[in-house]
Design an enzyme around this catalytic site. Structure first.
Site, PDB file in Angstrom:
ATOM      1  N   GLN A 172      -0.120   4.396  19.770  1.00 21.56           N
ATOM      2  CA  GLN A 172      -0.628   3.890  18.490  1.00 21.56           C
ATOM      3  C   GLN A 172      -2.087   3.468  18.651  1.00 21.56           C
ATOM      4  O   GLN A 172      -2.394   2.300  18.820  1.00 21.56           O
ATOM      5  CB  GLN A 172       0.228   2.698  18.053  1.00 21.56           C
ATOM      6  CG  GLN A 172      -0.202   2.058  16.771  1.00 21.56           C
ATOM      7  CD  GLN A 172       0.636   2.489  15.613  1.00 21.56           C
ATOM      8  OE1 GLN A 172       1.837   2.634  15.744  1.00 21.56           O
ATOM      9  NE2 GLN A 172       0.028   2.686  14.478  1.00 21.56           N
ATOM     10  N   PHE A 173      -3.006   4.446  18.593  1.00 22.04           N
ATOM     11  CA  PHE A 173      -4.421   4.123  18.789  1.00 22.04           C
ATOM     12  C   PHE A 173      -4.950   3.187  17.709  1.00 22.04           C
ATOM     13  O   PHE A 173      -5.922   2.464  17.922  1.00 22.04           O
ATOM     14  CB  PHE A 173      -5.270   5.398  18.864  1.00 22.04           C
ATOM     15  CG  PHE A 173      -5.574   6.032  17.535  1.00 22.04           C
ATOM     16  CD1 PHE A 173      -6.746   5.714  16.865  1.00 22.04           C
ATOM     17  CD2 PHE A 173      -4.697   6.937  16.952  1.00 22.04           C
ATOM     18  CE1 PHE A 173      -7.035   6.295  15.634  1.00 22.04           C
ATOM     19  CE2 PHE A 173      -4.975   7.517  15.740  1.00 22.04           C
ATOM     20  CZ  PHE A 173      -6.145   7.191  15.069  1.00 22.04           C
ATOM     21  N   THR A 174      -4.296   3.141  16.542  1.00 15.97           N
ATOM     22  CA  THR A 174      -4.797   2.299  15.457  1.00 15.97           C
ATOM     23  C   THR A 174      -4.676   0.803  15.766  1.00 15.97           C
ATOM     24  O   THR A 174      -5.247  -0.011  15.043  1.00 15.97           O
ATOM     25  CB  THR A 174      -4.081   2.615  14.124  1.00 15.97           C
ATOM     26  OG1 THR A 174      -2.685   2.387  14.277  1.00 15.97           O
ATOM     27  CG2 THR A 174      -4.338   4.052  13.706  1.00 15.97           C
TER      28      THR A 174
END
Length: 140
Positions: A78-80
């Site tokens: 989950q890069f966000t």
């Protein structure tokens, strides 16, 4: 490294309508990798997550880790989690590691946890039933 941890009664992740990971009672870990993270960070957060006592013991106190509770782990990249929306209305992701650096570190954490996972870099749909609710942010 940043992990958003949710205690769940069930969780699953799908890609293009295909379920690629599914667990019953346990932990859903949404994992973000920062551009400056290293293998040491991956090892440290994996140790922390394995020993995190967020499951209730026989007295109703959060005193057991996922293994002691007989739970499973689903770990989804989950890069966000490294989105920064302090300025303007569109988040900036400059702190997130690029995919070629993030994927091996994500896989290292997932393997150390013995977790099921999503498909790195894919558009995924995550379903869960949060238990408690219990949600924690864990960082290295």
């Amino acid at each position: 490294m940043r992990a958003l941890v949710q205690r769940v009664t069930r969780a699953s992740v799908s890609v293009d309508g295909e379920r690629v990971g599914e667990i019953g009672r346990g932990m859903l870990v949404l994992l973000g990798v920062k551009a400056t993270d290293t293998g040491d960070d991956a090892d440290r957060i994996a140790r922390k997550l394995r020993t995190l006592r967020i499951f209730e013991d026989e007295d109703g106190r959060m005193n057991e880790n996922v293994e002691q509770a007989g739970g499973e782990i689903l770990c989804v990249s989950q890069f966000t989690l490294y989105g920064d929306a302090r300025k303007g209305n569109r988040p900036s992701f400059v702190d997130a590691a690029p995919p070629e650096a993030a994927e091996p570190l994500y896989e290292r954490v997932r393997a150390a946890l013995g977790a099921q996972g999503g498909r790195f870099g894919a558009r995924m749909q995550v379903e869960l039933t949060n238990d408690g609710p219990v949600t924690l942010l864990v960082e290295t």
